[in-house]
Design an enzyme around this catalytic site. Structure first.
Site, PDB file in Angstrom:
ATOM      1  N   CYS A   1      -3.787  -1.974  14.882  1.00  0.00           N
ATOM      2  CA  CYS A   1      -3.373  -1.770  13.486  1.00  0.00           C
ATOM      3  C   CYS A   1      -3.889  -2.898  12.597  1.00  0.00           C
ATOM      4  O   CYS A   1      -3.688  -4.075  12.896  1.00  0.00           O
ATOM      5  CB  CYS A   1      -1.851  -1.693  13.448  1.00  0.00           C
ATOM      6  SG  CYS A   1      -1.164  -1.799  11.794  1.00  0.00           S
TER       7      CYS A   1
ATOM      8  N   CYS B   1       3.122  -7.261   8.511  1.00  0.00           N
ATOM      9  CA  CYS B   1       4.015  -6.806   9.579  1.00  0.00           C
ATOM     10  C   CYS B   1       3.986  -7.831  10.701  1.00  0.00           C
ATOM     11  O   CYS B   1       2.933  -8.390  11.010  1.00  0.00           O
ATOM     12  CB  CYS B   1       3.581  -5.444  10.105  1.00  0.00           C
ATOM     13  SG  CYS B   1       4.726  -4.754  11.329  1.00  0.00           S
TER      14      CYS B   1
ATOM     15  N   CYS C   1       3.278   8.247   1.656  1.00  0.00           N
ATOM     16  CA  CYS C   1       3.426   7.271   2.737  1.00  0.00           C
ATOM     17  C   CYS C   1       3.647   5.900   2.084  1.00  0.00           C
ATOM     18  O   CYS C   1       2.818   5.460   1.284  1.00  0.00           O
ATOM     19  CB  CYS C   1       2.158   7.285   3.593  1.00  0.00           C
ATOM     20  SG  CYS C   1       2.163   6.045   4.888  1.00  0.00           S
TER      21      CYS C   1
ATOM     22  N   CYS D   1      -3.030   2.634   7.749  1.00  0.00           N
ATOM     23  CA  CYS D   1      -2.131   1.517   7.483  1.00  0.00           C
ATOM     24  C   CYS D   1      -2.857   0.180   7.405  1.00  0.00           C
ATOM     25  O   CYS D   1      -3.498  -0.241   8.352  1.00  0.00           O
ATOM     26  CB  CYS D   1      -1.106   1.505   8.613  1.00  0.00           C
ATOM     27  SG  CYS D   1      -0.165   0.034   8.833  1.00  0.00           S
TER      28      CYS D   1
ATOM     29  N   GLU E   1       0.829  -1.209   0.000  1.00  0.00           N
ATOM     30  CA  GLU E   1       0.000   0.000   0.000  1.00  0.00           C
ATOM     31  C   GLU E   1       0.862   1.257   0.000  1.00  0.00           C
ATOM     32  O   GLU E   1       1.919   1.284   0.634  1.00  0.00           O
ATOM     33  CB  GLU E   1      -0.876   0.044   1.254  1.00  0.00           C
ATOM     34  CG  GLU E   1      -1.931  -1.028   1.303  1.00  0.00           C
ATOM     35  CD  GLU E   1      -2.850  -0.856   2.504  1.00  0.00           C
ATOM     36  OE1 GLU E   1      -3.680  -1.731   2.710  1.00  0.00           O
ATOM     37  OE2 GLU E   1      -2.721   0.157   3.233  1.00  0.00           O
TER      38      GLU E   1
ATOM     39  N   CYS F   1       0.877  -4.931  16.508  1.00  0.00           N
ATOM     40  CA  CYS F   1       0.250  -3.857  17.300  1.00  0.00           C
ATOM     41  C   CYS F   1      -1.272  -4.053  17.258  1.00  0.00           C
ATOM     42  O   CYS F   1      -1.849  -4.262  16.187  1.00  0.00           O
ATOM     43  CB  CYS F   1       0.639  -2.492  16.743  1.00  0.00           C
ATOM     44  SG  CYS F   1       2.436  -2.247  16.702  1.00  0.00           S
TER      45      CYS F   1
HETATM   46  S1  SF4 Z   1       1.533  -0.134  13.640  1.00  0.00           S
HETATM   47 FE1  SF4 Z   1       1.058  -1.845  12.243  1.00  0.00          FE
HETATM   48  S2  SF4 Z   1       2.535  -1.696  10.562  1.00  0.00           S
HETATM   49 FE2  SF4 Z   1       3.289  -0.381  12.255  1.00  0.00          FE
HETATM   50  S3  SF4 Z   1       4.668  -1.731  13.440  1.00  0.00           S
HETATM   51 FE3  SF4 Z   1       2.651  -1.931  14.404  1.00  0.00          FE
HETATM   52  S4  SF4 Z   1       1.688  -3.713  13.371  1.00  0.00           S
HETATM   53 FE4  SF4 Z   1       3.432  -3.053  12.106  1.00  0.00          FE
END
Ligand code: SF4
Length: 339
Positions: A111, A104, A97, A331, A84, A108
């Site tokens: 996210c 990932c 961006c 994101c 993306e 988190c």
């Molecule tokens: S916010 Fe999302 S993309 Fe960024 S490090 Fe955490 S899990 Fe990974």
């Protein structure tokens, strides 16, 4: 796929051609990028055909919002992974961006990307090609009232850039040394991958470091950002202070504001104390909720109250707008919908 070859090695793609052909190709790829190889007007058709396609991905979806000032792309690499990128036009800059990984591994909890897990690292060429693609798009479709090129790049899309250090570093090198983007206009956003923060401080470019803090104490932070168990806040503050001192650059603290979670007066005071210690600027952005999480966006009034508390406690803080809310611009959100 010429973007998967280092800019200095493009001659390897053109055996038997005079060396100036590689220089011409490099200019079309990095300095004045075009969407279609046919527009590389000083390269013979036979040379263009030997490139075997320009982009290391196809454009699966393009969305626009904010009256055309925000454009989001979902790219698809040949192995099926999604990438993306989001372009945002402002009066004096155009910010892109970009993603550094497909998916990932950081997990988190707030996210969308983190909730879908990790596919693979992106190659330096796949990272740089996002910038080139956006630049080529802008040349054909300028955003009214904004510069006609990508002026700023932020590593805030999918992935933890410092966990893909070698390719992130090489992509930054190509942007700064080949594409002519100012190092100061490149921001690397990390969720606190400590070894990468320390390495980045040793690099020659004055890139901006943005630390995604999101919580002011380790108990809350490790619930939101699991890697905090390995790299706790005090260690991150030390690394950020070293970065700021080494580079002579103010570090940015990013804070995704979540209703009833990290919008309390205690968190505001804790954030302000860390920001004061680092002389950092704080960017607060209200959460874009994701389908797989119960975490909610605070009201506009609550977000303003939080920012006022942080400012009253002596920190330099800005409440950022959330560009492109109507196009899954946060994101991982477009990828989450498309799979
Ligand atoms: S916010 Fe999302 S993309 Fe960024 S490090 Fe955490 S899990 Fe990974």
């Amino acid at each position: 796929m010429p973007y998967l070859t280092a800019p200095e090695a493009l001659g390897e793609l053109l055996p038997g051609e005079p060396s100036y052909r590689a220089d011409q190709l490099r200019r079309w790829l990095y300095e004045a990028p075009v969407l279609d190889p046919a527009d590389m007007t000083n390269l013979p058709a036979a040379v263009r055909e030997r490139l075997g396609g320009l982009w290391p991905f196809t454009v699966e979806e393009q969305q626009s919002a904010d009256g055309g000032r925000t454009i989001k792309w979902l790219f698809r690499a040949p192995d099926g992974v999604a990438i993306e990128a989001v372009l945002m036009g402002y009066r004096s800059r155009v910010t892109l961006c970009i993603s550094s990984q497909a998916g990932c591994a950081m997990g988190c909890t707030f996210c969308a990307t983190g909730q879908f897990g990790f596919d693979r690292h992106l190659d330096a060429g796949e990272i740089t090609a996002q910038v080139a693609y956006a630049g080529a798009h802008l040349r054909e479709h300028p955003i009214e009232g904004s510069p006609d090129r990508v002026t700023n790049v932020v590593f805030m899309g999918m992935g933890e850039p410092l966990a893909n250090y070698t390719h992130t570093r090489e992509a930054i090198r190509r942007m700064v040394e080949v594409m002519g983007i100012s190092g100061r206009s490149v921001t690397v956003s990390t969720v606190g991958f400590l070894p990468g923060m320390e390495r980045l401080a040793t690099e020659p470019w004055p890139v901006t470091l943005a630390l995604s803090l999101h919580a002011a104490d380790d108990d809350l932070r490790q619930r939101l950002v699991p890697i905090n168990r390995r790299y706790p806040i005090d260690d991150l503050i030390t690394a950020a202070a070293t970065y700021a001192e080494t580079k002579g650059r103010r570090v940015t603290l990013e804070w995704t504001l979540m209703d009833g979670v990290n919008d309390t007066p205690e968190q505001a005071r804790g954030l302000a104390a860390i920001a004061r210690e680092l002389r950092a600027h704080v960017n607060v952005i209200a959460l874009n909720p994701t389908p797989l999480s119960d975490l909610q966006r605070p009201s506009a009034r609550a977000a303003e109250a939080f920012v006022e508390r942080v400012a009253a406690a002596g920190a330099n803080v800005t409440l950022r707008d959330t560009r492109g809310r109507d196009i899954d611009a946060a994101c991982g959100q477009l990828r989450a919908r498309k799979g």
